[in-house]
Design a protein around this motif. Structure first.
Motif, PDB file in Angstrom:
ATOM      1  N   VAL A 132      88.085   1.609  63.337  1.00  0.00           N
ATOM      2  CA  VAL A 132      87.151   2.654  62.903  1.00  0.00           C
ATOM      3  C   VAL A 132      87.106   3.744  63.969  1.00  0.00           C
ATOM      4  CG1 VAL A 132      85.744   1.092  61.507  1.00  0.00           C
ATOM      5  CG2 VAL A 132      85.143   1.468  63.862  1.00  0.00           C
ATOM      6  N   PRO A 133      86.773   4.982  63.588  1.00  0.00           N
ATOM      7  CA  PRO A 133      86.738   6.087  64.553  1.00  0.00           C
ATOM      8  C   PRO A 133      85.674   5.894  65.622  1.00  0.00           C
ATOM      9  CG  PRO A 133      86.519   6.911  62.307  1.00  0.00           C
ATOM     10  CD  PRO A 133      86.475   5.430  62.239  1.00  0.00           C
ATOM     11  N   TYR A 134      85.934   6.458  66.789  1.00  0.00           N
ATOM     12  CA  TYR A 134      84.991   6.381  67.900  1.00  0.00           C
ATOM     13  C   TYR A 134      84.025   7.554  67.841  1.00  0.00           C
ATOM     14  CZ  TYR A 134      83.031   6.918  72.513  1.00  0.00           C
ATOM     15  OH  TYR A 134      82.164   7.077  73.538  1.00  0.00           O
ATOM     16  N   THR A 135      82.747   7.252  67.679  1.00  0.00           N
ATOM     17  CA  THR A 135      81.646   8.201  67.880  1.00  0.00           C
ATOM     18  C   THR A 135      80.468   7.397  68.424  1.00  0.00           C
ATOM     19  OG1 THR A 135      80.720   7.929  65.657  1.00  0.00           O
ATOM     20  CG2 THR A 135      82.319   9.713  65.943  1.00  0.00           C
ATOM     21  N   SER A 136      79.538   8.074  69.022  1.00  0.00           N
ATOM     22  CA  SER A 136      78.358   7.374  69.548  1.00  0.00           C
ATOM     23  C   SER A 136      77.510   6.809  68.406  1.00  0.00           C
ATOM     24  CB  SER A 136      77.526   8.307  70.413  1.00  0.00           C
ATOM     25  OG  SER A 136      77.098   9.426  69.674  1.00  0.00           O
ATOM     26  N   PHE A 137      77.503   7.496  67.278  1.00  0.00           N
ATOM     27  CA  PHE A 137      76.762   7.033  66.095  1.00  0.00           C
ATOM     28  C   PHE A 137      77.356   5.723  65.580  1.00  0.00           C
ATOM     29  CE2 PHE A 137      75.612   7.293  61.538  1.00  0.00           C
ATOM     30  CZ  PHE A 137      74.241   7.435  61.672  1.00  0.00           C
ATOM     31  N   ASN A 138      78.689   5.673  65.466  1.00  0.00           N
ATOM     32  CA  ASN A 138      79.362   4.454  65.025  1.00  0.00           C
ATOM     33  C   ASN A 138      79.147   3.323  66.026  1.00  0.00           C
ATOM     34  OD1 ASN A 138      80.235   5.777  62.781  1.00  0.00           O
ATOM     35  ND2 ASN A 138      82.373   5.904  63.401  1.00  0.00           N
ATOM     36  N   PHE A 139      79.111   3.661  67.313  1.00  0.00           N
ATOM     37  CA  PHE A 139      78.867   2.655  68.343  1.00  0.00           C
ATOM     38  C   PHE A 139      77.516   1.985  68.131  1.00  0.00           C
ATOM     39  CE2 PHE A 139      77.023   1.544  72.482  1.00  0.00           C
ATOM     40  CZ  PHE A 139      77.930   0.579  72.893  1.00  0.00           C
ATOM     41  N   LYS A 140      76.479   2.776  67.827  1.00  0.00           N
ATOM     42  CA  LYS A 140      75.140   2.226  67.616  1.00  0.00           C
ATOM     43  C   LYS A 140      75.101   1.317  66.396  1.00  0.00           C
ATOM     44  CE  LYS A 140      72.851   6.086  69.821  1.00  0.00           C
ATOM     45  NZ  LYS A 140      72.037   7.283  69.630  1.00  0.00           N
ATOM     46  N   ILE A 141      75.800   1.706  65.336  1.00  0.00           N
ATOM     47  CA  ILE A 141      75.832   0.890  64.124  1.00  0.00           C
ATOM     48  C   ILE A 141      76.570  -0.421  64.387  1.00  0.00           C
ATOM     49  CG2 ILE A 141      76.734   0.763  61.768  1.00  0.00           C
ATOM     50  CD1 ILE A 141      76.126   3.771  61.570  1.00  0.00           C
ATOM     51  N   LEU A 142      77.711  -0.337  65.070  1.00  0.00           N
ATOM     52  CA  LEU A 142      78.477  -1.549  65.384  1.00  0.00           C
ATOM     53  C   LEU A 142      77.699  -2.476  66.313  1.00  0.00           C
ATOM     54  CD1 LEU A 142      82.057  -0.083  65.803  1.00  0.00           C
ATOM     55  CD2 LEU A 142      81.176  -1.453  63.906  1.00  0.00           C
ATOM     56  N   GLU A 143      76.930  -1.905  67.225  1.00  0.00           N
ATOM     57  CA  GLU A 143      76.081  -2.703  68.108  1.00  0.00           C
ATOM     58  C   GLU A 143      75.071  -3.519  67.308  1.00  0.00           C
ATOM     59  OE1 GLU A 143      74.082  -0.146  70.871  1.00  0.00           O
ATOM     60  OE2 GLU A 143      74.908  -1.201  72.577  1.00  0.00           O
ATOM     61  N   ILE A 144      74.462  -2.880  66.317  1.00  0.00           N
ATOM     62  CA  ILE A 144      73.480  -3.564  65.478  1.00  0.00           C
ATOM     63  C   ILE A 144      74.157  -4.648  64.648  1.00  0.00           C
ATOM     64  CG2 ILE A 144      71.921  -3.275  63.504  1.00  0.00           C
ATOM     65  CD1 ILE A 144      71.160  -0.540  64.711  1.00  0.00           C
ATOM     66  N   LEU A 145      75.319  -4.334  64.051  1.00  0.00           N
ATOM     67  CA  LEU A 145      76.035  -5.327  63.247  1.00  0.00           C
ATOM     68  C   LEU A 145      76.445  -6.534  64.085  1.00  0.00           C
ATOM     69  CD1 LEU A 145      78.323  -3.061  61.024  1.00  0.00           C
ATOM     70  CD2 LEU A 145      76.305  -4.343  60.318  1.00  0.00           C
ATOM     71  N   CYS A 146      76.822  -6.291  65.328  1.00  0.00           N
ATOM     72  CA  CYS A 146      77.207  -7.369  66.228  1.00  0.00           C
ATOM     73  C   CYS A 146      75.983  -8.203  66.627  1.00  0.00           C
ATOM     74  CB  CYS A 146      77.893  -6.801  67.456  1.00  0.00           C
ATOM     75  SG  CYS A 146      78.735  -8.010  68.455  1.00  0.00           S
ATOM     76  N   ARG A 147      74.886  -7.542  66.934  1.00  0.00           N
ATOM     77  CA  ARG A 147      73.655  -8.231  67.336  1.00  0.00           C
ATOM     78  C   ARG A 147      73.087  -9.086  66.204  1.00  0.00           C
ATOM     79  NH1 ARG A 147      68.766  -5.639  67.118  1.00  0.00           N
ATOM     80  NH2 ARG A 147      69.856  -3.650  67.223  1.00  0.00           N
TER      81      ARG A 147
END
Length: 137
Positions: free
Chosen positions: A29-44
């Motif tokens: 998936v593309p790198y953006t800070s917004f995507n990072f926050k979403i992936l962090e939540i999905l991982c948590r």
């Protein structure tokens, strides 16, 4: 916040949903800070195993590894983007957990875009923050 990263966000959703449909072990998936926050939540929350930043031909991507349960099914089943503005009604005024579309009722965890960050619906309630619902897990 959501509108600023809209194209990369839609690619994130499409790639994750395609990875789930094809029962893949990972996706990019593309790198953006917004995507990072979403992936962090999905991982948590335990929907994905992990993700890492990779650089390929000068372009940065996240490599997302899906999590599987003991039966071999992926923990993440589908992400639903709430595009219709009347369903994106301010979370503070409508503490509705379910999305109704015709006869179907979709239940799950909402992601809420607040002034400060991206949170789950339960986190937004406990922190007493208002925001806009934009994604149903």
């Amino acid at each position: 916040m959501y509108l600023r990263f809209k194209p990369a966000f839609h690619i994130l959703i499409a790639n994750l949903n395609n990875g789930v449909a094809s029962r893949s072990t990972y996706t990019k998936v593309p790198y953006t800070s917004f995507n990072f926050k979403i992936l962090e939540i999905l991982c948590r929350l335990g929907y994905i195993e992990t993700f890492k930043l990779i650089k390929e031909n000068g372009i940065e991507h996240f490599l997302v590894y899906f999590k599987f349960d003991v039966n071999g099914r992926q923990c993440l089943q589908r992400l639903r983007v709430i595009k219709n503005m009347d369903r994106q009604i301010s979370f503070r005024h409508r503490l509705i957990k379910d999305l109704k579309k015709g006869d179907k009722v979709f239940r799950g965890t909402w992601l809420v875009s607040t002034v400060s960050s991206i949170l789950t619906d339960d986190e937004a309630i406990t922190r007493n923050l208002s925001g806009i619902r934009f994604l149903l897990i």
